[in-house]
Design a protein around this motif. Structure first.
Motif, PDB file in Angstrom:
ATOM      1  N   ALA A   1      -1.903   6.070  -3.951  1.00  0.00           N
ATOM      2  CA  ALA A   1      -2.371   6.765  -5.147  1.00  0.00           C
ATOM      3  C   ALA A   1      -3.556   7.682  -4.848  1.00  0.00           C
ATOM      4  CB  ALA A   1      -2.753   5.752  -6.228  1.00  0.00           C
ATOM      5  N   LYS A   2      -4.133   7.552  -3.676  1.00  0.00           N
ATOM      6  CA  LYS A   2      -5.331   8.324  -3.352  1.00  0.00           C
ATOM      7  C   LYS A   2      -5.002   9.659  -2.689  1.00  0.00           C
ATOM      8  CE  LYS A   2      -9.947   7.743  -1.355  1.00  0.00           C
ATOM      9  NZ  LYS A   2     -10.864   6.806  -0.661  1.00  0.00           N
ATOM     10  N   VAL A   3      -4.027   9.680  -1.774  1.00  0.00           N
ATOM     11  CA  VAL A   3      -3.651  10.906  -1.061  1.00  0.00           C
ATOM     12  C   VAL A   3      -2.197  11.226  -1.400  1.00  0.00           C
ATOM     13  CG1 VAL A   3      -3.312  11.993   1.182  1.00  0.00           C
ATOM     14  CG2 VAL A   3      -5.296  10.510   0.803  1.00  0.00           C
ATOM     15  N   ASN A   4      -2.000  12.345  -2.026  1.00  0.00           N
ATOM     16  CA  ASN A   4      -0.665  12.732  -2.463  1.00  0.00           C
ATOM     17  C   ASN A   4       0.280  12.887  -1.273  1.00  0.00           C
ATOM     18  OD1 ASN A   4       1.262  13.508  -4.401  1.00  0.00           O
ATOM     19  ND2 ASN A   4       0.908  15.666  -3.957  1.00  0.00           N
ATOM     20  N   GLY A   5       1.441  12.274  -1.359  1.00  0.00           N
ATOM     21  CA  GLY A   5       2.451  12.371  -0.304  1.00  0.00           C
ATOM     22  C   GLY A   5       2.408  11.243   0.702  1.00  0.00           C
ATOM     23  N   LEU A   6       1.270  10.612   0.880  1.00  0.00           N
ATOM     24  CA  LEU A   6       1.151   9.535   1.870  1.00  0.00           C
ATOM     25  C   LEU A   6       1.841   8.270   1.344  1.00  0.00           C
ATOM     26  CD1 LEU A   6      -0.046   8.478   4.559  1.00  0.00           C
ATOM     27  CD2 LEU A   6      -2.069   7.768   3.240  1.00  0.00           C
ATOM     28  N   HIS A   7       2.621   7.644   2.211  1.00  0.00           N
ATOM     29  CA  HIS A   7       3.247   6.381   1.845  1.00  0.00           C
ATOM     30  C   HIS A   7       3.497   5.559   3.103  1.00  0.00           C
ATOM     31  CE1 HIS A   7       6.494   9.280   2.588  1.00  0.00           C
ATOM     32  NE2 HIS A   7       7.234   8.253   2.980  1.00  0.00           N
ATOM     33  N   VAL A   8       3.731   4.278   2.899  1.00  0.00           N
ATOM     34  CA  VAL A   8       4.006   3.380   4.003  1.00  0.00           C
ATOM     35  C   VAL A   8       5.373   2.746   3.766  1.00  0.00           C
ATOM     36  CG1 VAL A   8       2.825   1.414   2.921  1.00  0.00           C
ATOM     37  CG2 VAL A   8       3.152   1.454   5.406  1.00  0.00           C
ATOM     38  N   ARG A   9       6.176   2.690   4.837  1.00  0.00           N
ATOM     39  CA  ARG A   9       7.486   2.048   4.779  1.00  0.00           C
ATOM     40  C   ARG A   9       7.395   0.695   5.470  1.00  0.00           C
ATOM     41  NH1 ARG A   9      12.570   6.054   6.187  1.00  0.00           N
ATOM     42  NH2 ARG A   9      12.855   6.896   4.079  1.00  0.00           N
ATOM     43  N   VAL A  10       7.960  -0.312   4.813  1.00  0.00           N
ATOM     44  CA  VAL A  10       7.946  -1.657   5.376  1.00  0.00           C
ATOM     45  C   VAL A  10       9.384  -2.066   5.661  1.00  0.00           C
ATOM     46  CG1 VAL A  10       7.196  -4.038   5.066  1.00  0.00           C
ATOM     47  CG2 VAL A  10       5.899  -2.174   4.001  1.00  0.00           C
ATOM     48  N   SER A  11       9.688  -2.401   6.919  1.00  0.00           N
ATOM     49  CA  SER A  11      11.056  -2.748   7.314  1.00  0.00           C
ATOM     50  C   SER A  11      11.301  -4.240   7.155  1.00  0.00           C
ATOM     51  CB  SER A  11      11.291  -2.347   8.769  1.00  0.00           C
ATOM     52  OG  SER A  11      10.548  -3.195   9.631  1.00  0.00           O
ATOM     53  N   THR A  12      12.527  -4.656   7.442  1.00  0.00           N
ATOM     54  CA  THR A  12      12.877  -6.076   7.348  1.00  0.00           C
ATOM     55  C   THR A  12      12.178  -6.896   8.432  1.00  0.00           C
ATOM     56  OG1 THR A  12      14.858  -5.603   8.686  1.00  0.00           O
ATOM     57  CG2 THR A  12      15.134  -5.645   6.287  1.00  0.00           C
ATOM     58  N   THR A  13      11.694  -6.239   9.465  1.00  0.00           N
ATOM     59  CA  THR A  13      10.946  -6.959  10.514  1.00  0.00           C
ATOM     60  C   THR A  13       9.465  -7.074  10.176  1.00  0.00           C
ATOM     61  OG1 THR A  13      10.487  -4.947  11.779  1.00  0.00           O
ATOM     62  CG2 THR A  13      12.565  -6.092  12.237  1.00  0.00           C
ATOM     63  N   GLY A  14       9.039  -6.380   9.119  1.00  0.00           N
ATOM     64  CA  GLY A  14       7.636  -6.402   8.732  1.00  0.00           C
ATOM     65  C   GLY A  14       6.839  -5.239   9.296  1.00  0.00           C
TER      66      GLY A  14
END
Length: 394
Positions: free
Chosen positions: A26-39
């Motif tokens: 919510a702080k930096v537009n466009g930034l996101h983190v993907r979390v896989s099934t392995t963590g």
């Protein structure tokens, strides 16, 4: 989902159960983190560069800290804004198509070759225009249900069912092609319970609509009459071609490409229908029977319905053009036509003729169908005949 990322929240993120999930910062537009099934947690930023929406990989957490990821996402956004963005080996990219980019491909590659009613699918998918800029893998069930709720709120609940069906087909097609891993709308069920229509026009309504068809003139006037006499679908009658007709024998041969069940359909035309068709003028170099341009068949049925309704009593029950077809089926049953013959007339699947016989015997029940349609046309003609008041006995 969207939240202000922190080191604590990143450390607490649990591995995905079925498919990877994303959390947007919510702080930096466009930034996101993907979390896989392995963590594993991978930072990405979403930006539009060179006219295309791109998902750009920044790096994995915790090798890349949250502060580093935010700084890098800001640098990439700045370089794109200044026109200096250049993809280098150090900044791998992954282009993710948006819904707006996928819909035209879906229509051209899948809908047009496989469905006769692809234009309706294309029209229904416009309900999701608000999601056109969203990458496919960022569209959630909640986004789709909001659109469906809006359709229902506008007073068209059955259209919400059509919209869900269309977006499901598109998402399943994308999943099959590997554009997305799984369809986000697969668990959704139709939001509205539909009740099968059983509306049948009364003789008074048939008479009133017939009177209106007399005032309409070509092309809609004769189209309405053919719709009543033949009991065929609106699209089949409106798209009638001269090349499908043999008026000398009173035969209308509907090719498989123009019927719902993709099976050639022979319609024996009653004399009243033949007379109407013989009275029509043909457009030069056009095969369409009902046309205003010569290049395509007629449209504008909503406006035609509105014109008809303006001439009907105010308390007239809601009706559709498809009700003409149901009225013909019910009317033929009332005058003694056998159910399997009615199925043959309306091109419904029947248990009487199936398999090889249904495929190769194009003229199955031709005589019975002709007799049924002639009886029905006589009934319509009798119902629409002006009433005469006998003169008083002197």
């Amino acid at each position: 989902m969207k939240q202000t990322l922190t080191t604590k929240s990143l450390d607490a993120m649990k591995p995905a159960t079925v498919k990877r999930y994303e959390v947007r910062d919510a702080k930096v537009n466009g930034l996101h983190v993907r979390v896989s099934t392995t963590g594993a947690r991978m930072f990405y930023t979403m930006s539009r560069a060179n006219g295309k929406r791109r998902r750009i990989k920044i790096g994995s957490y915790p090798v890349i800290s949250l502060a580093d990821a935010r700084r890098r996402a800001t640098e990439i956004a700045r370089s794109i804004e200044l026109g200096e963005f250049d993809v280098t080996p150090g900044i791998p990219e992954e282009t993710v198509p948006t819904l707006g980019e996928v819909i035209p491909k879906f229509i051209e590659i899948h809908a047009k070759p496989n469905t006769k009613d692809w234009k309706r699918t294309q029209s229904v998918l416009r309900k999701f225009d608000g999601l056109n800029d969203r990458p496919l893998d960022q569209i959630k069930r909640q986004d789709v249900t909001k659109v469906l709720d809006g359709i229902i709120a506008n007073g068209t609940p059955t259209r919400a069912n059509r919209a869900l069906s269309a977006i499901k087909k598109l998402m399943n097609w994308c999943a099959m092609r590997g554009t997305i891993e799984t369809s986000p709308v697969a668990p959704l069920r139709p939001p509205t319970r539909e009740v099968q229509r059983d509306r049948v026009l009364t003789d008074d309504e048939i008479r009133a609509i017939w009177r209106h068809s007399e005032t309409e003139g070509y092309p809609f006037g004769p189209f309405l009459k053919l719709l009543k006499f033949t009991g065929q679908r609106r699209s089949e009658v409106s798209g009638m071609r001269w090349s499908e007709l043999n008026l000398d024998e009173g035969i209308w041969e509907l090719p498989a490409s123009r019927v719902k069940n993709a099976r050639l359909h022979i319609v024996p035309l009653p004399p009243q229908a033949v007379d109407i068709l013989r009275s029509l003028h043909r457009f030069l170099n056009s095969d369409f029977v009902f046309t205003t341009t010569g290049r395509s068949s007629i449209s504008g049925f909503g406006r035609l319905k509105a014109r008809i309704e303006a001439t009907l009593p105010e308390n007239t029950q809601d009706w559709r053009f498809h009700d003409f077809r149901r009225t013909a089926s019910t009317g033929m049953a009332k005058i003694g036509v056998m159910p399997h013959v009615i199925d043959a007339v309306t091109n419904h699947k029947s248990g009487v003729v199936s398999g090889v016989g249904a495929t190769y015997n194009r003229y199955t029940y031709l005589n019975e169908k002709r007799e049924a349609l002639e009886q029905w046309a006589d009934h319509v003609e009798e119902s629409t005949r002006p009433c005469t008041i006998p003169s008083a006995v002197q």
